[in-house]
Design an enzyme around this catalytic site. Structure first.
Site, short mmCIF file in Angstrom:
data_model
loop_
_atom_site.label_atom_id
_atom_site.label_comp_id
_atom_site.label_asym_id
_atom_site.label_seq_id
_atom_site.Cartn_x
_atom_site.Cartn_y
_atom_site.Cartn_z
N TYR A 26 0.82 -1.22 0.00
CA TYR A 26 0.00 0.00 0.00
C TYR A 26 0.86 1.27 0.00
O TYR A 26 0.38 2.35 -0.31
CB TYR A 26 -0.94 0.03 1.21
CG TYR A 26 -2.06 -0.99 1.15
CD1 TYR A 26 -2.21 -1.84 0.06
CD2 TYR A 26 -2.98 -1.11 2.18
CE1 TYR A 26 -3.22 -2.78 0.00
CE2 TYR A 26 -4.00 -2.04 2.13
CZ TYR A 26 -4.12 -2.88 1.04
OH TYR A 26 -5.13 -3.81 1.00
N ASP A 85 -11.01 -8.29 7.76
CA ASP A 85 -12.43 -8.08 7.44
C ASP A 85 -13.18 -9.40 7.41
O ASP A 85 -14.32 -9.50 7.88
CB ASP A 85 -12.58 -7.38 6.08
CG ASP A 85 -12.65 -5.87 6.23
OD1 ASP A 85 -12.27 -5.37 7.31
OD2 ASP A 85 -13.09 -5.19 5.29
N ASP A 138 -3.62 -17.87 1.14
CA ASP A 138 -4.82 -18.48 0.55
C ASP A 138 -5.38 -19.55 1.49
O ASP A 138 -6.60 -19.65 1.71
CB ASP A 138 -4.53 -19.05 -0.85
CG ASP A 138 -3.20 -19.75 -0.95
OD1 ASP A 138 -2.37 -19.63 -0.02
OD2 ASP A 138 -2.96 -20.45 -1.96
N LYS A 157 3.06 -15.39 1.70
CA LYS A 157 2.89 -16.06 0.40
C LYS A 157 4.29 -16.36 -0.10
O LYS A 157 4.70 -15.94 -1.19
CB LYS A 157 2.10 -15.13 -0.54
CG LYS A 157 1.67 -15.76 -1.83
CD LYS A 157 0.55 -16.76 -1.68
CE LYS A 157 0.22 -17.41 -3.02
NZ LYS A 157 -0.65 -18.58 -2.90
N ASP A 192 -5.45 -6.57 5.75
CA ASP A 192 -6.65 -5.80 5.39
C ASP A 192 -7.78 -6.77 5.06
O ASP A 192 -8.90 -6.67 5.56
CB ASP A 192 -6.29 -4.94 4.16
CG ASP A 192 -7.36 -3.92 3.82
OD1 ASP A 192 -8.34 -3.83 4.57
OD2 ASP A 192 -7.20 -3.23 2.80
#
Ligand code: NAD
Length: 360
Positions: free
Chosen positions: A141, A252, A224, A192, A248
């Protein structure tokens, strides 16, 4: 020495939920003889209306001077048409980055009394208690270079940079391990590393830091699989630590396991443990001014503030137990209401928690 808390109510339901949270904070402060001084400031749309900018210099200066910040929520349709750099949410992003709040803590706790509110089967989520620790000031980000460029063949290409320095990983790792020490002593690091070199280093540094915490069990999971496990068997996790983007998304998803956004607190901490505490939800313009807002996420954010910045785990626990007691009494705001429970408004919910705190 007194501890200072800056209260930023914000917009729409912000002031409504903050009124209830402050009542509870003042009550525990008296009960446990905590010397807490409250100051008030403007952020978001309220600041834009009053001062012409979403983060006034005065708010930032005060924010730097206090031990903790308690925020309601900012933004809403009233400011939809203002220029991008003046939008209320810009004030929030700016204060987070100005204060270097690199560690975002998002607990996903499902009170057994609310198990029916989750979209997952009650037996899968009842009693859920996960803490997601998300790195908040680095990763893709913020990575440079970034942008949209035109290639030689005339085609446009969008690009971002995923990078983490060792020191950035190290400080979020320490935060996660330290927090695990106060919980079930398990850290699961999400990466990852089968595809992204940046997360190969992430995993290596997690391992290195883990050596300083022999009492904490460290495991690794690909993002994943983490997403899959979160909806399959969420109770297997204690602390999950991850980078900005994965955090992020996963936080959620974890939040939604609990069924109600009105119940979820959060904290964003700096290197010294000072922090900003706020509910995970936004300013809910659709229900503002109607007494429908659930103040519990903000009240539980006060508990996090007491535990992580103000050093009073006892007061924090009293608030959390009081919230549980109020749910046991069957009191529910509309967002968590179900048949057989008692519908209450924002103020009644706040007053009920206050009464439980005073009775504790
Ligand atoms: P939202 O979280 O405000 O609302 C989503 C839904 O959840 C709405 O139906 C709302 O009524 C409900 N809800 C939220 N909080 C609730 C509570 N405490 N009790 C009961 N119901 C609640 O998200 P949104 O509608 O996408 O955003 C509204 C505004 O808030 C936007 O301007 C957005 O940018 C802003 N926002 C601010 C923050 C923040 O201040 N941290 C976070 C997210 C969104």
């Amino acid at each position: 020495m007194s501890k200072k808390v800056l209260v930023l109510p914000g917009d729409y339901i912000g002031p409504e939920i903050m009124t209830e949270a402050v009542k509870v904070l003042q009550a525990v402060s008296e009960k446990f003889e905590l010397d807490i001084e409250l100051e008030y400031g403007l952020l978001g749309g309220a600041a834009l209306d009053e001062c012409g900018v979403p983060l006034p210099d005065e708010t930032l200066a005060r924010a730097r001077a206090v031990d903790a910040i308690l925020l309601g929520a900012v933004g809403g349709p009233k400011w939809d048409k203002v220029e991008r750099h003046l939008r209320p949410e810009r004030g929030l992003l700016a204060i987070r980055s100005e204060l270097q709040l690199f560690g975002n803590l998002r607990p996903a706790i499902l009170y057994p009394q609310l198990a029916a509110a989750s979209s997952l089967k009650p037996e899968i989520v009842s009693g859920l208690d996960i803490l997601i620790v998300r790195e908040l000031t680095g990763g893709i980000y913020f990575g440079e270079p970034r942008g949209i460029r035109t290639l030689e063949n005339g085609e446009r290409e969008g690009f971002n940079t995923y990078k983490y320095s060792e020191s950035e990983v190290r400080r979020i790792a320490h935060l996660a391990f330290d927090l695990a020490r106060k919980r079930d002593k398990r850290v699961c690091s999400v990466d990852k590393s089968n595809v992204l070199e940046a997360t190969v280093l992430w995993r290596e540094v997690m391992e290195e830091v883990g050596k300083d915490y022999p009492d904490i069990e460290l495991s690794h999971i690909y993002v994943d699989n983490a997403a899959m496990q979160l909806v399959m068997q969420p109770k297997q996790f204690d602390v999950m630590v991850t980078g900005n983007m994965f955090g992020d998304i996963l936080s959620d998803a974890a939040a939604m396991l609990t069924g109600s956004i009105g119940m979820l607190p959060s904290a964003s901490l700096d290197q010294e443990g000072r922090g900003m505490y706020e509910p995970c939800h936004g300013s809910a313009p659709d229900i503002a001014g109607q007494g429908k807002a659930n103040p519990l996420a903000t009240i539980l954010s006060v508990a996090m503030m007491l535990r992580y910045t103000l050093g009073s785990a006892e007061a924090a626990q009293t608030i959390e137990d009081s919230v549980s007691a109020v749910l046991d009494q069957g009191l529910r705001t509309p967002d968590i209401f179900s048949d057989g429970t008692t519908l209450v408004n924002t103020t009644q919910m706040g007053e009920a928690v206050l009464a439980a705190v005073l009775a504790a």
